[in-house]
Design a protein around this motif. Sequence first.
Motif, PDB file in Angstrom:
ATOM      1  N   GLU A   1       0.799  -1.087  -0.055  1.00  0.00           N
ATOM      2  CA  GLU A   1       0.061   0.125   0.183  1.00  0.00           C
ATOM      3  C   GLU A   1       0.836   1.170   0.063  1.00  0.00           C
ATOM      4  O   GLU A   1       0.261   2.215  -0.601  1.00  0.00           O
ATOM      5  N   ALA A   2       1.915   1.132   0.744  1.00  0.00           N
ATOM      6  CA  ALA A   2       2.921   2.547   0.741  1.00  0.00           C
ATOM      7  C   ALA A   2       3.493   2.744  -0.568  1.00  0.00           C
ATOM      8  O   ALA A   2       3.561   3.786  -1.015  1.00  0.00           O
TER       9      ALA A   2
ATOM     10  N   LEU B   1       2.084   1.588  -3.642  1.00  0.00           N
ATOM     11  CA  LEU B   1       1.000   2.226  -4.067  1.00  0.00           C
ATOM     12  C   LEU B   1       0.562   3.754  -4.142  1.00  0.00           C
ATOM     13  O   LEU B   1       0.467   4.389  -4.920  1.00  0.00           O
ATOM     14  N   ASP B   2       0.994   4.076  -2.790  1.00  0.00           N
ATOM     15  CA  ASP B   2       0.910   5.679  -2.536  1.00  0.00           C
ATOM     16  C   ASP B   2       2.032   6.308  -2.966  1.00  0.00           C
ATOM     17  O   ASP B   2       1.571   7.255  -3.746  1.00  0.00           O
ATOM     18  N   ALA B   3       3.001   5.826  -3.217  1.00  0.00           N
ATOM     19  CA  ALA B   3       4.268   6.585  -3.784  1.00  0.00           C
ATOM     20  C   ALA B   3       4.215   6.658  -5.288  1.00  0.00           C
ATOM     21  O   ALA B   3       4.197   7.676  -5.950  1.00  0.00           O
ATOM     22  N   VAL B   4       3.288   5.669  -5.793  1.00  0.00           N
ATOM     23  CA  VAL B   4       2.993   5.654  -7.414  1.00  0.00           C
ATOM     24  C   VAL B   4       2.075   6.754  -7.637  1.00  0.00           C
ATOM     25  O   VAL B   4       2.229   7.572  -8.522  1.00  0.00           O
TER      26      VAL B   4
ATOM     27  N   VAL C   1      12.512  13.347 -11.027  1.00  0.00           N
ATOM     28  CA  VAL C   1      12.944  12.194 -11.369  1.00  0.00           C
ATOM     29  C   VAL C   1      13.354  11.307 -10.203  1.00  0.00           C
ATOM     30  O   VAL C   1      12.878  10.078 -10.046  1.00  0.00           O
ATOM     31  N   ALA C   2      13.893  11.779  -9.014  1.00  0.00           N
ATOM     32  CA  ALA C   2      14.020  11.320  -7.787  1.00  0.00           C
ATOM     33  C   ALA C   2      12.615  10.427  -7.431  1.00  0.00           C
ATOM     34  O   ALA C   2      12.783   9.696  -6.891  1.00  0.00           O
ATOM     35  N   ILE C   3      11.661  11.294  -7.352  1.00  0.00           N
ATOM     36  CA  ILE C   3      10.488  10.945  -6.866  1.00  0.00           C
ATOM     37  C   ILE C   3       9.802   9.897  -7.759  1.00  0.00           C
ATOM     38  O   ILE C   3       9.411   8.800  -7.244  1.00  0.00           O
ATOM     39  N   LEU C   4      10.144  10.141  -9.028  1.00  0.00           N
ATOM     40  CA  LEU C   4       9.703   8.570  -9.969  1.00  0.00           C
ATOM     41  C   LEU C   4      10.497   7.631  -9.739  1.00  0.00           C
ATOM     42  O   LEU C   4      10.029   6.453  -9.664  1.00  0.00           O
ATOM     43  N   GLU C   5      11.598   7.826  -9.341  1.00  0.00           N
ATOM     44  CA  GLU C   5      12.837   6.501  -9.101  1.00  0.00           C
ATOM     45  C   GLU C   5      12.158   5.972  -7.714  1.00  0.00           C
ATOM     46  O   GLU C   5      12.156   4.626  -7.914  1.00  0.00           O
ATOM     47  N   SER C   6      11.936   6.754  -6.662  1.00  0.00           N
ATOM     48  CA  SER C   6      11.375   6.351  -5.613  1.00  0.00           C
ATOM     49  C   SER C   6      10.124   5.437  -5.522  1.00  0.00           C
ATOM     50  O   SER C   6       9.764   4.480  -4.970  1.00  0.00           O
ATOM     51  N   ALA C   7       9.450   5.763  -6.485  1.00  0.00           N
ATOM     52  CA  ALA C   7       8.032   5.195  -6.587  1.00  0.00           C
ATOM     53  C   ALA C   7       8.111   3.796  -7.573  1.00  0.00           C
ATOM     54  O   ALA C   7       7.278   3.211  -7.918  1.00  0.00           O
ATOM     55  N   GLY C   8       9.498   3.836  -8.352  1.00  0.00           N
ATOM     56  CA  GLY C   8       9.643   2.627  -9.160  1.00  0.00           C
ATOM     57  C   GLY C   8       9.335   2.777 -10.516  1.00  0.00           C
ATOM     58  O   GLY C   8       9.192   1.687 -11.243  1.00  0.00           O
ATOM     59  N   LEU C   9       8.940   4.051 -10.883  1.00  0.00           N
ATOM     60  CA  LEU C   9       8.253   4.329 -12.475  1.00  0.00           C
ATOM     61  C   LEU C   9       9.406   4.553 -13.107  1.00  0.00           C
ATOM     62  O   LEU C   9       9.358   4.735 -14.189  1.00  0.00           O
ATOM     63  N   VAL C  10      10.622   4.941 -12.662  1.00  0.00           N
ATOM     64  CA  VAL C  10      11.906   5.090 -13.499  1.00  0.00           C
ATOM     65  C   VAL C  10      13.003   4.286 -12.952  1.00  0.00           C
ATOM     66  O   VAL C  10      13.448   4.246 -11.848  1.00  0.00           O
ATOM     67  N   ALA C  11      13.656   3.431 -13.926  1.00  0.00           N
ATOM     68  CA  ALA C  11      14.786   2.642 -13.827  1.00  0.00           C
ATOM     69  C   ALA C  11      16.020   3.221 -14.021  1.00  0.00           C
ATOM     70  O   ALA C  11      15.555   3.854 -15.271  1.00  0.00           O
TER      71      ALA C  11
ATOM     72  N   ILE D   1       2.488   0.955 -13.118  1.00  0.00           N
ATOM     73  CA  ILE D   1       1.072   1.412 -13.764  1.00  0.00           C
ATOM     74  C   ILE D   1       0.650  -0.150 -14.223  1.00  0.00           C
ATOM     75  O   ILE D   1      -0.721  -0.157 -14.014  1.00  0.00           O
ATOM     76  N   HIS D   2       1.139  -0.941 -14.522  1.00  0.00           N
ATOM     77  CA  HIS D   2       0.441  -2.544 -15.037  1.00  0.00           C
ATOM     78  C   HIS D   2      -0.102  -2.943 -13.702  1.00  0.00           C
ATOM     79  O   HIS D   2      -1.156  -3.477 -13.864  1.00  0.00           O
ATOM     80  N   GLU D   3       0.371  -2.885 -12.805  1.00  0.00           N
ATOM     81  CA  GLU D   3      -0.089  -3.329 -11.279  1.00  0.00           C
ATOM     82  C   GLU D   3      -1.451  -2.490 -11.139  1.00  0.00           C
ATOM     83  O   GLU D   3      -2.475  -3.036 -10.722  1.00  0.00           O
ATOM     84  N   ILE D   4      -1.404  -1.308 -11.223  1.00  0.00           N
ATOM     85  CA  ILE D   4      -2.664  -0.578 -10.980  1.00  0.00           C
ATOM     86  C   ILE D   4      -3.781  -0.967 -11.865  1.00  0.00           C
ATOM     87  O   ILE D   4      -4.809  -1.118 -11.377  1.00  0.00           O
ATOM     88  N   GLN D   5      -3.266  -1.354 -12.960  1.00  0.00           N
ATOM     89  CA  GLN D   5      -4.232  -1.635 -14.277  1.00  0.00           C
ATOM     90  C   GLN D   5      -4.918  -3.069 -13.695  1.00  0.00           C
ATOM     91  O   GLN D   5      -6.163  -3.335 -13.914  1.00  0.00           O
TER      92      GLN D   5
END
Length: 110
Positions: A4-5, A7-10, A52-62, A79-83
Motif C-alpha cells: 500500500e505504501a 502504491l501511495d508513492a506511485v 526524477v528522484a520521486i519517480l525513481e523512488s516510486a519505481g516508475l523510473v529505472a 502502472i501495470h499493477e494498478i491496471q
Amino acid sequence: MEAEAELDAVFKALADRTRRAVLDRLRERGGLTLVDLCEHMEMSRQAVSKHVAILESAGLVATRRSGREKLHYLNPIPIHEIQERWISRYERGRLAALANLKNALEGRND
C-alpha cells in the motif's frame, strides 16, 4: 502494508503534471540522461532532478550507469499493477458481457 505504501508513492508520483511529462518522454525514448530530460522542460536541472528522484523512488523510473552517464528508463510495471488491480477486473466483465451478447445474437447457448 508495504504494498500500500508503494502504491501511495506511485499515485503521488503520477499526480504531478511535470512527472507525467518526464514519463511520457521516457516512453517515447528510453535511455535519456538528466540533461536530455531537461531539454524540453522549462525549469532548472535541479528541479527536474527532484521530479526524477520521486519517480525513481516510486519505481516508475529505472536507471542504468553507462560510463559517467546515468540513463533513465520508464518502468511500466507499477502502472501495470494498478491496471491489473482495478481496471482489468472491469474489463473482464465487459468482455464476458460482449461474448454473451454475441452468443445470444448468433443463437448459441454456450
